[in-house]
Design a protein around this motif. Sequence first.
Motif, short mmCIF file in Angstrom:
data_model
loop_
_atom_site.label_atom_id
_atom_site.label_comp_id
_atom_site.label_asym_id
_atom_site.label_seq_id
_atom_site.Cartn_x
_atom_site.Cartn_y
_atom_site.Cartn_z
N LYS A 61 31.51 53.40 34.62
CA LYS A 61 32.18 54.44 35.42
C LYS A 61 32.24 54.08 36.90
CE LYS A 61 30.61 58.00 32.24
NZ LYS A 61 29.65 59.08 32.06
N ALA A 62 31.37 53.20 37.35
CA ALA A 62 31.37 52.78 38.76
C ALA A 62 32.63 51.98 39.10
CB ALA A 62 30.14 51.94 39.06
N LEU A 63 33.33 51.49 38.08
CA LEU A 63 34.51 50.66 38.31
C LEU A 63 35.81 51.47 38.37
CD1 LEU A 63 33.69 47.57 36.06
CD2 LEU A 63 33.12 47.98 38.47
N LEU A 64 35.69 52.78 38.27
CA LEU A 64 36.88 53.64 38.36
C LEU A 64 37.41 53.68 39.79
CD1 LEU A 64 35.64 56.59 36.12
CD2 LEU A 64 37.52 54.99 35.60
N LYS A 65 38.74 53.79 39.92
CA LYS A 65 39.37 53.85 41.24
C LYS A 65 38.83 55.01 42.08
CE LYS A 65 43.73 51.76 39.88
NZ LYS A 65 45.14 51.99 39.55
N ILE A 72 32.47 49.56 48.17
CA ILE A 72 31.45 48.50 48.08
C ILE A 72 31.91 47.42 47.11
CG2 ILE A 72 29.08 47.97 47.38
CD1 ILE A 72 28.39 50.91 48.18
N ILE A 73 32.43 47.83 45.96
CA ILE A 73 32.87 46.87 44.95
C ILE A 73 34.04 46.04 45.47
CG2 ILE A 73 33.97 46.70 42.67
CD1 ILE A 73 32.06 49.07 41.87
N GLU A 74 34.99 46.66 46.13
CA GLU A 74 36.11 45.92 46.70
C GLU A 74 35.63 44.95 47.78
OE1 GLU A 74 39.90 48.86 45.91
OE2 GLU A 74 38.78 49.12 47.79
N ASP A 75 34.64 45.35 48.57
CA ASP A 75 34.08 44.45 49.58
C ASP A 75 33.40 43.25 48.92
OD1 ASP A 75 33.34 43.82 52.39
OD2 ASP A 75 31.30 44.16 51.63
N LEU A 76 32.66 43.49 47.84
CA LEU A 76 32.02 42.39 47.12
C LEU A 76 33.07 41.42 46.58
CD1 LEU A 76 29.20 44.27 45.17
CD2 LEU A 76 28.94 42.82 47.20
N MET A 77 34.15 41.95 46.01
CA MET A 77 35.21 41.09 45.48
C MET A 77 35.86 40.29 46.60
SD MET A 77 36.98 43.15 42.29
CE MET A 77 37.57 44.54 43.24
N SER A 78 36.01 40.89 47.77
CA SER A 78 36.62 40.17 48.90
C SER A 78 35.75 39.01 49.36
CB SER A 78 36.89 41.13 50.07
OG SER A 78 35.69 41.44 50.77
N LYS A 79 34.47 39.06 49.03
CA LYS A 79 33.53 37.98 49.36
C LYS A 79 33.48 36.91 48.27
CE LYS A 79 30.29 40.63 52.24
NZ LYS A 79 31.11 41.70 52.72
N GLY A 80 34.25 37.10 47.21
CA GLY A 80 34.29 36.12 46.12
C GLY A 80 33.37 36.43 44.96
N ASP A 112 44.02 51.17 33.40
CA ASP A 112 44.76 51.31 34.66
C ASP A 112 44.07 52.26 35.64
OD1 ASP A 112 45.32 53.74 33.43
OD2 ASP A 112 47.50 53.55 33.60
N SER A 113 42.97 52.89 35.22
CA SER A 113 42.20 53.73 36.15
C SER A 113 41.06 52.95 36.80
CB SER A 113 41.65 54.97 35.43
OG SER A 113 40.69 54.60 34.47
N LEU A 114 40.98 51.65 36.49
CA LEU A 114 39.93 50.80 37.07
C LEU A 114 40.40 50.19 38.39
CD1 LEU A 114 38.78 48.94 33.85
CD2 LEU A 114 37.61 50.82 34.99
N ILE A 115 39.45 49.87 39.23
CA ILE A 115 39.72 49.20 40.50
C ILE A 115 40.48 47.91 40.23
CG2 ILE A 115 38.63 48.09 42.50
CD1 ILE A 115 36.19 50.00 41.97
N SER A 116 41.50 47.65 41.00
CA SER A 116 42.30 46.44 40.86
C SER A 116 41.44 45.20 41.13
CB SER A 116 43.47 46.49 41.85
OG SER A 116 44.25 45.35 41.73
N GLY A 117 41.62 44.18 40.29
CA GLY A 117 40.90 42.93 40.47
C GLY A 117 39.68 42.78 39.59
N ILE A 118 39.34 43.84 38.86
CA ILE A 118 38.22 43.78 37.92
C ILE A 118 38.62 42.89 36.75
CG2 ILE A 118 36.77 45.13 36.32
CD1 ILE A 118 36.29 45.81 39.28
N ARG A 119 37.74 42.00 36.34
CA ARG A 119 37.98 41.18 35.16
C ARG A 119 37.39 41.90 33.96
NH1 ARG A 119 34.85 36.12 34.69
NH2 ARG A 119 34.49 36.53 32.51
#
Length: 110
Positions: free
Chosen positions: A44-48, A55-63, A81-88
């Motif tokens: 559920k933490a990965l929901l938009k 925080i999750i988007e910041d982590l992804m921006s760091k690679g 489609d309700s998940l944050i973009s970029g999640i694998r």
Amino acid sequence: MPLNVIVQIKDEDKVMQGLRSVINLYNDLKDAVIEVVFHQSAIKALLKDSNFREIIEDLMSKGIIIVGCENSIKAQKIKEDSLISGIRIVTSGVGEIVRKQSEGWIYLVV
């Protein structure tokens, strides 16, 4: 040679603690390859609309690679489609962890 670390976050009530650990790991080992697998209730933490989105988007921006378990997504009746973009998305969070461990990745449970 950089370290490869796979981090498991499975409990919704421990997501913040887990994210802090990932941030600390990144700050200490900037050249490490870090993958964070969210499954079970933590998915559920990965929901938009999650409180953890920034925080999750910041982590992804760091690679840092953020992974969601498809089995948990289905079990929680979450639409992809309700998940944050970029999640694998992987079929099985535990399967992903086992595969990475077999490849020599360091396994961290938070």
